[in-house]
Design an enzyme around this catalytic site. Structure first.
Site, short mmCIF file in Angstrom:
data_model
loop_
_atom_site.label_atom_id
_atom_site.label_comp_id
_atom_site.label_asym_id
_atom_site.label_seq_id
_atom_site.Cartn_x
_atom_site.Cartn_y
_atom_site.Cartn_z
N ARG A 159 0.82 -1.22 0.00
CA ARG A 159 0.00 0.00 0.00
C ARG A 159 0.85 1.27 0.00
O ARG A 159 0.46 2.28 -0.59
CB ARG A 159 -0.93 -0.04 1.23
CG ARG A 159 -1.89 1.12 1.35
CD ARG A 159 -2.90 0.86 2.47
NE ARG A 159 -3.54 2.07 2.92
CZ ARG A 159 -4.74 2.51 2.50
NH1 ARG A 159 -5.42 1.80 1.63
NH2 ARG A 159 -5.25 3.63 2.95
N ILE A 171 -7.07 7.92 -1.30
CA ILE A 171 -7.02 6.46 -1.26
C ILE A 171 -7.85 6.09 -0.02
O ILE A 171 -7.67 6.66 1.05
CB ILE A 171 -5.56 5.94 -1.17
CG1 ILE A 171 -5.50 4.42 -1.02
CG2 ILE A 171 -4.77 6.59 -0.04
CD1 ILE A 171 -4.05 3.85 -1.09
N SER A 172 -8.80 5.17 -0.19
CA SER A 172 -9.71 4.84 0.91
C SER A 172 -8.97 4.21 2.08
O SER A 172 -7.91 3.60 1.93
CB SER A 172 -10.78 3.85 0.42
OG SER A 172 -11.53 4.41 -0.62
N GLN A 173 -9.61 4.32 3.25
CA GLN A 173 -9.16 3.64 4.47
C GLN A 173 -9.05 2.12 4.18
O GLN A 173 -9.91 1.57 3.49
CB GLN A 173 -10.24 3.91 5.51
CG GLN A 173 -10.06 3.28 6.85
CD GLN A 173 -11.35 3.43 7.68
OE1 GLN A 173 -12.41 3.78 7.15
NE2 GLN A 173 -11.24 3.15 8.95
#
Ligand code: SAH
Length: 235
Positions: A58, A84-86
């Protein structure tokens, strides 16, 4: 016991241990903790989703100065006002799609490319569309450098989906429209699943699971969420 004995032998020979070229990735421990604390403790249980999130680096998908936060429990800015999402949201959406090794999936909103990479670890083919050319280029560069061969990326408005590659077993939308784009419903295979945040620009969005059976569409809200708005090309 064995490593200790090996160390003793090394010491006896007067050798110094240096990191082997295949030494474990220093980020891996952080990923394993992320999966344990943020996903498993919140009841994400789909084995392939957990395995993919232990695998995908990530930190490679976030701006360099934010890399230390890459495995933290929140979304991060990726430029152009996008995020960028959790990790938990990525896991939740992936799990809801129930993807397998034969799944062909369409993603609208490539963003950093992280969600596409997670899906590519699990699925046969990932098609992904991003409306901001700069983000599309950056994501393509990272995904290429990580060696993903099963991701096809395109720049443009995802409202119309990807008709030439339809129908899809699964569709994931990572920006929130007011209503579900009709073309995406049409491009969902019978027996397929779509996960999409739906709702107004500020607040009150629901992550909705859409299923299609014998041509009939069913919708079920999963959790309340807050996504960046789905943008239309003409806007
Ligand atoms: N899945 C991404 C999250 C990206 S945020 C990740 O893993 O990082 C949502 C993205 O959707 C943004 O990059 C935004 O530019 C994009 N987007 C918004 N409207 C879109 C549209 N109509 N078509 C394609 N992409 C869109």
């Amino acid at each position: 016991m064995r490593p200790v004995r090996h160390l003793a032998v090394f010491a006896a020979l007067g050798l110094t241990l240096v990191a082997a070229p295949d030494a474990p990735d220093p980020w891996q421990a952080r990923r394993i903790l992320m999966v344990e604390k943020q996903l498993e403790l919140r009841e994400i249980s789909h084995p392939a989703t957990l395995a993919a999130m232990r695998q995908v680096p990530r930190h490679r998908f976030v701006p360099a100065d934010l890399q230390p936060q890459a495995y933290d429990d929140h979304p991060l800015p990726i430029g152009h006002g996008q995020t960028i999402s959790q990790p938990y949201i990525v896991a939740c959406m992936t799990e809801q799609l129930a993807p397998t090794r034969t799944t062909r999936v369409l993603e609208i909103g490539t963003g950093s490319g992280y969600q596409a990479a997670v899906l590519a670890e699990i699925c046969a083919e990932v098609y992904t569309i991003e409306i901001i050319p700069d983000l599309a280029d950056q994501a393509a560069t990272v995904l290429r450098s990580l060696g993903y061969k099963n991701i096809k990326a395109r720049t443009g408005d995802g409202w119309k989906g990807w008709p030439e590659a339809a129908p899809f077993d699964a569709i994931i939308v990572t920006a929130a429209p007011d209503t579900i784009p009709p073309a995406l419903l049409a491009q969902l295979k019978d027996g397929g699943r779509m996960i999409i945040p739906v709702g107004p620009k500020a607040g009150a969005q629901d992550l909705v699971l859409v299923t299609k059976r014998a041509g009939k569409i069913t919708q079920r809200p999963v959790i309340p969420v807050r996504f960046v708005p789905f943008v239309r090309e003409r806007e």
